[in-house]
Design a protein around this motif. Structure first.
Motif, PDB file in Angstrom:
ATOM      1  N   THR A  92       0.838  -1.182   0.000  1.00  0.00           N
ATOM      2  CA  THR A  92       0.000   0.000   0.000  1.00  0.00           C
ATOM      3  C   THR A  92       0.875   1.234   0.000  1.00  0.00           C
ATOM      4  OG1 THR A  92      -1.676  -1.184   1.201  1.00  0.00           O
ATOM      5  CG2 THR A  92      -1.810   1.198   1.249  1.00  0.00           C
ATOM      6  N   ASP A  93       0.534   2.188  -0.864  1.00  0.00           N
ATOM      7  CA  ASP A  93       1.250   3.449  -0.935  1.00  0.00           C
ATOM      8  C   ASP A  93       0.929   4.257   0.323  1.00  0.00           C
ATOM      9  OD1 ASP A  93       2.750   5.481  -1.929  1.00  0.00           O
ATOM     10  OD2 ASP A  93       1.505   5.886  -3.682  1.00  0.00           O
ATOM     11  N   TYR A  94       1.627   5.376   0.553  1.00  0.00           N
ATOM     12  CA  TYR A  94       1.447   6.163   1.764  1.00  0.00           C
ATOM     13  C   TYR A  94       0.025   6.663   1.930  1.00  0.00           C
ATOM     14  CZ  TYR A  94       1.123  10.644  -0.560  1.00  0.00           C
ATOM     15  OH  TYR A  94       0.711  11.694  -1.303  1.00  0.00           O
ATOM     16  N   ASP A  95      -0.691   6.856   0.843  1.00  0.00           N
ATOM     17  CA  ASP A  95      -2.049   7.369   0.952  1.00  0.00           C
ATOM     18  C   ASP A  95      -3.101   6.268   0.881  1.00  0.00           C
ATOM     19  OD1 ASP A  95      -1.989   6.686  -1.692  1.00  0.00           O
ATOM     20  OD2 ASP A  95      -2.533   8.648  -2.460  1.00  0.00           O
ATOM     21  N   GLY A  96      -2.666   5.008   0.935  1.00  0.00           N
ATOM     22  CA  GLY A  96      -3.602   3.900   0.984  1.00  0.00           C
ATOM     23  C   GLY A  96      -3.900   3.282  -0.361  1.00  0.00           C
TER      24      GLY A  96
ATOM     25  N   ARG B  73      10.189   4.992 -10.994  1.00  0.00           N
ATOM     26  CA  ARG B  73      10.972   5.806 -10.043  1.00  0.00           C
ATOM     27  C   ARG B  73      10.079   6.171  -8.855  1.00  0.00           C
ATOM     28  NH1 ARG B  73      15.515   7.767 -13.209  1.00  0.00           N
ATOM     29  NH2 ARG B  73      14.976   7.810 -15.409  1.00  0.00           N
ATOM     30  N   MET B  74      10.733   6.734  -7.834  1.00  0.00           N
ATOM     31  CA  MET B  74      10.007   7.145  -6.640  1.00  0.00           C
ATOM     32  C   MET B  74      10.159   8.651  -6.459  1.00  0.00           C
ATOM     33  SD  MET B  74      10.398   5.953  -2.658  1.00  0.00           S
ATOM     34  CE  MET B  74      10.134   4.250  -3.055  1.00  0.00           C
ATOM     35  N   SER B  75       9.044   9.327  -6.242  1.00  0.00           N
ATOM     36  CA  SER B  75       9.055  10.765  -6.020  1.00  0.00           C
ATOM     37  C   SER B  75       9.701  11.075  -4.681  1.00  0.00           C
ATOM     38  CB  SER B  75       7.625  11.306  -6.034  1.00  0.00           C
ATOM     39  OG  SER B  75       7.600  12.649  -5.630  1.00  0.00           O
ATOM     40  N   GLN B  76      10.475  12.151  -4.665  1.00  0.00           N
ATOM     41  CA  GLN B  76      11.106  12.595  -3.421  1.00  0.00           C
ATOM     42  C   GLN B  76      10.702  14.024  -3.104  1.00  0.00           C
ATOM     43  OE1 GLN B  76      15.310  11.847  -3.758  1.00  0.00           O
ATOM     44  NE2 GLN B  76      15.007   9.677  -4.102  1.00  0.00           N
ATOM     45  N   THR B  77       9.578  14.456  -3.659  1.00  0.00           N
ATOM     46  CA  THR B  77       9.105  15.809  -3.406  1.00  0.00           C
ATOM     47  C   THR B  77       8.286  15.844  -2.123  1.00  0.00           C
ATOM     48  OG1 THR B  77       7.060  15.482  -4.660  1.00  0.00           O
ATOM     49  CG2 THR B  77       8.997  16.281  -5.892  1.00  0.00           C
TER      50      THR B  77
ATOM     51  N   ASN C   4       4.518  14.919  -2.950  1.00  0.00           N
ATOM     52  CA  ASN C   4       4.217  13.520  -3.261  1.00  0.00           C
ATOM     53  C   ASN C   4       5.332  12.605  -2.764  1.00  0.00           C
ATOM     54  OD1 ASN C   4       1.716  13.609  -5.014  1.00  0.00           O
ATOM     55  ND2 ASN C   4       3.021  15.077  -6.073  1.00  0.00           N
ATOM     56  N   PRO C   5       5.599  12.589  -1.485  1.00  0.00           N
ATOM     57  CA  PRO C   5       6.730  11.789  -0.987  1.00  0.00           C
ATOM     58  C   PRO C   5       6.504  10.294  -1.195  1.00  0.00           C
ATOM     59  CG  PRO C   5       5.404  12.542   0.840  1.00  0.00           C
ATOM     60  CD  PRO C   5       4.859  13.198  -0.403  1.00  0.00           C
ATOM     61  N   PHE C   6       7.515   9.615  -1.708  1.00  0.00           N
ATOM     62  CA  PHE C   6       7.528   8.161  -1.880  1.00  0.00           C
ATOM     63  C   PHE C   6       6.472   7.644  -2.866  1.00  0.00           C
ATOM     64  CE2 PHE C   6       8.779   9.135   2.536  1.00  0.00           C
ATOM     65  CZ  PHE C   6      10.139   8.897   2.393  1.00  0.00           C
ATOM     66  N   ARG C   7       5.907   8.520  -3.666  1.00  0.00           N
ATOM     67  CA  ARG C   7       4.899   8.097  -4.644  1.00  0.00           C
ATOM     68  C   ARG C   7       5.616   7.597  -5.892  1.00  0.00           C
ATOM     69  NH1 ARG C   7       0.032  11.814  -7.066  1.00  0.00           N
ATOM     70  NH2 ARG C   7      -1.109  10.120  -8.055  1.00  0.00           N
ATOM     71  N   LEU C   8       5.193   6.448  -6.404  1.00  0.00           N
ATOM     72  CA  LEU C   8       5.845   5.836  -7.564  1.00  0.00           C
ATOM     73  C   LEU C   8       5.293   6.405  -8.870  1.00  0.00           C
ATOM     74  CD1 LEU C   8       5.834   2.147  -6.307  1.00  0.00           C
ATOM     75  CD2 LEU C   8       7.737   3.758  -6.293  1.00  0.00           C
ATOM     76  N   PHE C   9       6.189   6.525  -9.858  1.00  0.00           N
ATOM     77  CA  PHE C   9       5.786   7.031 -11.163  1.00  0.00           C
ATOM     78  C   PHE C   9       6.664   6.426 -12.253  1.00  0.00           C
ATOM     79  CE2 PHE C   9       9.055   9.902  -9.679  1.00  0.00           C
ATOM     80  CZ  PHE C   9       9.827  10.159 -10.805  1.00  0.00           C
TER      81      PHE C   9
END
Length: 165
Positions: free
Chosen positions: A2-6, A35-39, A42-47
């Motif tokens: 599960t991503d950070y936002d569920g 890749r993984m966002s480091q902003t 959107n922390p740790f969100r995959l794209f």
């Protein structure tokens, strides 16, 4: 997983190289890189994006967004629906964090107020003791400390008289 936002991000994981079997290709025709966002937004969100290090083609897609169907209207509605759901989860998380912080602050406030009341009680007790001692018949009369004046000494110079309690 599960991503950070569920949201479900299990379909986004592939090999360690950053590529997976999603079949997505960037505008260059190369397999899209995961890749993984480091902003902060959107922390740790995959794209997915173009695998080229330089001169990227501009391809970009969030991993947790719904797949495109080819119907522009349906795809747009799905993206809007998905974004609303994601924002609602973030809002609920922020609301829960706020409530947790509030509970913590309330506990700290209660501890500080308790300490304040104890210190105030001690101060009141000391004031009462000083008052009783000053009113006692056993104590000689004492001039207040602030009323000390200059007195002449034997050598003719002025001296300041200090009274101690």
């Amino acid at each position: 997983m599960t991503d950070y936002d569920g949201s479900d991000a299990s379909s986004c994981h592939g090999s360690d190289s950053g590529y997976d079997d999603s079949g997505l290709q960037c505008s260059c025709g190369l397999p899209a890189k995961l890749r993984m966002s480091q902003t902060a937004r959107n922390p740790f969100r995959l794209f997915y994006d173009c695998p080229r290090r330089y001169d990227q083609c501009g391809f970009f897609r969030w991993c947790d967004e719904p797949s495109l169907t080819g119907d522009r209207h349906a795809d747009e509605l799905n993206l809007i629906r998905h974004e609303c759901t994601r924002l609602q989860r973030r809002y609920l998380k922020a609301q829960q964090d706020h409530e947790n912080d509030r509970e913590k602050w309330e506990m700290e406030k209660e501890e500080l107020m308790s300490t304040l009341y104890k210190v105030q009680a001690e101060l009141d007790e000391y004031i009462q003791r000083v008052k009783l001692a000053a009113e006692s018949d056993l104590m000689p009369p004492v001039e207040p400390m602030w009323s000390s004046g200059k007195h002449e000494t034997d050598d003719g110079e002025g001296a300041i008289e200090i009274h101690a309690i």
